[in-house]
Design an enzyme around this catalytic site. Sequence first.
Site, short mmCIF file in Angstrom:
data_model
loop_
_atom_site.label_atom_id
_atom_site.label_comp_id
_atom_site.label_asym_id
_atom_site.label_seq_id
_atom_site.Cartn_x
_atom_site.Cartn_y
_atom_site.Cartn_z
N GLU A 2 18.92 -7.23 7.90
CA GLU A 2 18.54 -6.99 6.68
C GLU A 2 17.92 -8.77 5.49
O GLU A 2 18.06 -8.03 4.77
CB GLU A 2 18.29 -5.65 5.59
CG GLU A 2 18.00 -4.81 6.69
CD GLU A 2 17.30 -4.84 7.93
OE1 GLU A 2 15.64 -4.96 6.53
OE2 GLU A 2 16.68 -3.92 8.20
C1 LIG Z 1 24.93 -4.78 13.62
C2 LIG Z 1 23.46 -5.32 13.78
C3 LIG Z 1 22.60 -4.78 13.47
C4 LIG Z 1 21.30 -5.04 13.68
N1 LIG Z 1 20.66 -4.42 13.36
C5 LIG Z 1 19.03 -5.24 13.89
C6 LIG Z 1 17.68 -4.72 13.72
O1 LIG Z 1 17.58 -3.52 13.73
N2 LIG Z 1 16.35 -5.07 13.98
C7 LIG Z 1 16.47 -6.37 13.60
O2 LIG Z 1 15.73 -7.27 14.24
N3 LIG Z 1 17.84 -7.16 13.66
C8 LIG Z 1 19.15 -6.61 13.52
N4 LIG Z 1 19.88 -7.16 13.51
C9 LIG Z 1 19.98 -8.74 13.22
C10 LIG Z 1 20.31 -9.67 11.66
O3 LIG Z 1 19.04 -8.38 10.96
C11 LIG Z 1 20.30 -10.86 11.80
O4 LIG Z 1 21.69 -11.04 12.65
C12 LIG Z 1 20.34 -11.38 10.59
O5 LIG Z 1 19.39 -11.53 9.42
C13 LIG Z 1 20.93 -12.69 10.56
O6 LIG Z 1 20.22 -13.92 11.18
P1 LIG Z 1 21.30 -14.25 12.35
O7 LIG Z 1 22.14 -13.52 12.89
O8 LIG Z 1 20.70 -15.36 13.76
O9 LIG Z 1 21.73 -14.97 11.88
P2 LIG Z 1 21.62 -17.10 11.17
O10 LIG Z 1 20.25 -17.01 11.19
O11 LIG Z 1 21.31 -17.82 12.78
O12 LIG Z 1 22.33 -17.51 10.12
C14 LIG Z 1 23.83 -17.94 10.53
C15 LIG Z 1 24.47 -18.51 8.94
O13 LIG Z 1 23.69 -19.38 8.04
C16 LIG Z 1 22.56 -18.66 6.53
N5 LIG Z 1 22.00 -19.10 7.07
C17 LIG Z 1 20.39 -19.24 7.90
N6 LIG Z 1 19.47 -19.23 7.67
C18 LIG Z 1 19.56 -20.16 5.50
C19 LIG Z 1 18.66 -20.43 4.80
N7 LIG Z 1 17.75 -20.51 4.76
N8 LIG Z 1 19.22 -20.31 3.45
C20 LIG Z 1 20.59 -20.34 3.68
N9 LIG Z 1 21.65 -19.76 5.08
C21 LIG Z 1 20.61 -19.69 5.72
C22 LIG Z 1 23.07 -17.29 6.70
O14 LIG Z 1 22.59 -16.82 6.01
C23 LIG Z 1 24.73 -17.25 7.57
O15 LIG Z 1 25.50 -16.97 6.97
C24 LIG Z 1 21.53 -7.04 13.28
C25 LIG Z 1 22.44 -8.00 13.78
C26 LIG Z 1 23.15 -6.84 13.57
C27 LIG Z 1 24.84 -7.62 13.87
#
Ligand SMILES: Cc1cc2nc3c(=O)[nH]c(=O)nc-3n(C[C@H](O)[C@H](O)[C@H](O)COP(=O)(O)OP(=O)(O)OC[C@H]3O[C@@H](n4cnc5c(N)ncnc54)[C@H](O)[C@@H]3O)c2cc1C
Length: 605
Positions: A448
């Site tokens: 989220e």
């Molecule tokens: C168990 C689980 C359940 C989930 N459930 C859902 C769901 O139901 N529906 C859904 O759509 N998604 C879901 N997700 C996805 C989840 O919302 C994402 O994993 C999350 O938004 C982070 O995206 P990412 O994993 O691609 O990390 P990334 O976006 O690649 O982030 C990696 C790191 O970079 C940082 N970062 C990225 N952009 C910025 C920025 N602009 N400024 C500062 N720092 C930044 C982040 O804070 C993080 O530390 C789920 C994930 C998990 C693991």
Amino acid sequence: MSYVAPLQDMLFNMEHLAGLDQVAQLPGFEEAGLDTAQAVLEECARFTQGVVAPLNRPADIAPSSWKDGVVTTSDGFKQAFRQYAEGGWQGLQHPADFGGQGLPKTIGAACVEMLNAANLSFALCPLLTDGAIEALLTAGSEELKAAYLEKLVTGQWTGTMNLTEPQAGSDLALVRTRAEPQGDGSYQVFGTKIFITYGEHDMAENIVHLVLARVQGAPEGVKGISLFVVPKFLVEGDGLGARNDVQCVSIEHKLGIKASPTAVLQFGDGLAGSVADGAGAGARGFLVGEENRGLEYMFIMMNAARYAVGVQGIAIADRAYQQAAAFAKERVQSRPVDGSVKASATIIHHPDVRRMLMLMRATTEGCRALATTAAASYDLAHHHPDAAQRAHHAALYEFMVPLVKGYSTEMAQEVTGLGVQVHGGMGFIEETGAAQHYRDAKILPIYEGTTAIQANDFVGRKTLRDGGQVARSFAAQIEETEAQLQSCGTPAAQSVARQLRAARLAFLEVVDFMLANAKAQPNAAYAGSVPYLMLAGNLFAGWQLARALWVAEQLLPAGQDPRFLRAKIATAQFYAEHVLVRTAALRNGIVQGADSVMALNIDDF
Ligand SMILES: Cc1cc2nc3c(=O)[nH]c(=O)nc-3n(C[C@H](O)[C@H](O)[C@H](O)COP(=O)(O)OP(=O)(O)OC[C@H]3O[C@@H](n4cnc5c(N)ncnc54)[C@H](O)[C@@H]3O)c2cc1C
């Protein structure tokens, strides 16, 4: 009993901090006074403690499983979910027009906390369904509402939120899933979504996926994203029709919340019986609202879910605290330093164990108080008869959502970590369950929107956009609380007033720093974005505890439940003296330490 719902604290917050009597004067909430709240909370406690909490540990050991596109949830989940639906819990906060009970969020949030404390993995399914309901209520056509809402509100069907794709996590501008208009008002959806919570399961007869996708020819970036309903089974009249072309190709193996199935969903690959022109013709989807406004609608859903994830942080923290406190009263180790016991005593005698338990308790209670007052703002923002009041409370609520989400979930890391520490070596061993809370909590600052994404929102939309107006209006209210405490005169009130004032001034200094630097030196401002979020969350939770202390001081002479009131005073004082004081360090880091954050070249890492 592995979990005991903190009803007294919840009701105290509702009555004395959130102004439930004011909420109960809003149109539609006339029945939602303290008596109703108490009756609902007691019933919810019975269900969550008795039915849901006992499933938590076994489900961690035997999580949901996947075979040939079918997901089987952990033992007992299906039956518990039936009971949840039949008890009307899914519809608690949703409109009576669609089968709900229409209660305010101020009461509903306490039930969300109980369900999550009982079993975070189980509670995720209703949490996502709540988000889907909210999105459809706000942006769905009458047709979509008629087809889906009642089934979702009554828990017959469940909802999901499909944002994430392999290349699009925090950055939803990169969403690639595509939707092709069919000329009959429907669309064919093609693409892969990952990490979809309860994207497939056996607890309900249909799953209503809310999916972000791009209509062909849509603009690049977030301005070209639309929102679609893609049901697992198509809806025909009152019943279910053909299986839609959306298939769960796998579920993830995770660090925590293992029983919550996290699905990879394939839309339109012809894997699961296609409904249109033969295999692979796409998953049939229905537009929510207007094309290219999907992200706006998704924000409705995300705001609901972000608040709820913050409550998950409070819930898991409380569960960890309860378990640690019980353990500390049983485990015998070492003689107390004050000689009060002449032999080895239970570890709760040791000041450092007490410090850990107080830290766990105080941050949990502070975040709960913050979330409860935020919920009341939500109710006023949605139900107040006066438009100006609605707008005013909407701004307050919006300001608090990233704090509830960001601060409570980060706080839960510290609290569940301390929960393990209180257990010593046994905390590191899975049987005690303390380790599960620690593992389960780790997802909360990630999904989220990570903490950094909350912080970006807090700096950009919540602080800079209005030139710090809402931030300063909150600071003025905090100053009033300080004055109240000073006039109260007890040593605890004086101490809290002092720390609150210092924290408020630190907050205002950082607000000024953000306003002065965000444009000219964005790296300097955003280097401090998460610390600013933590500072503000810390202050707001501490402020609510300060208000609670003041109320408790007023109630104490009347002699009602002095044990609870004295504990509240001590907890608020502890928070001010041990947690609020961290705001000074955060301020220093933000204002004086921005340069060192970006000092190294990328190649130096
Ligand atoms: C168990 C689980 C359940 C989930 N459930 C859902 C769901 O139901 N529906 C859904 O759509 N998604 C879901 N997700 C996805 C989840 O919302 C994402 O994993 C999350 O938004 C982070 O995206 P990412 O994993 O691609 O990390 P990334 O976006 O690649 O982030 C990696 C790191 O970079 C940082 N970062 C990225 N952009 C910025 C920025 N602009 N400024 C500062 N720092 C930044 C982040 O804070 C993080 O530390 C789920 C994930 C998990 C693991």
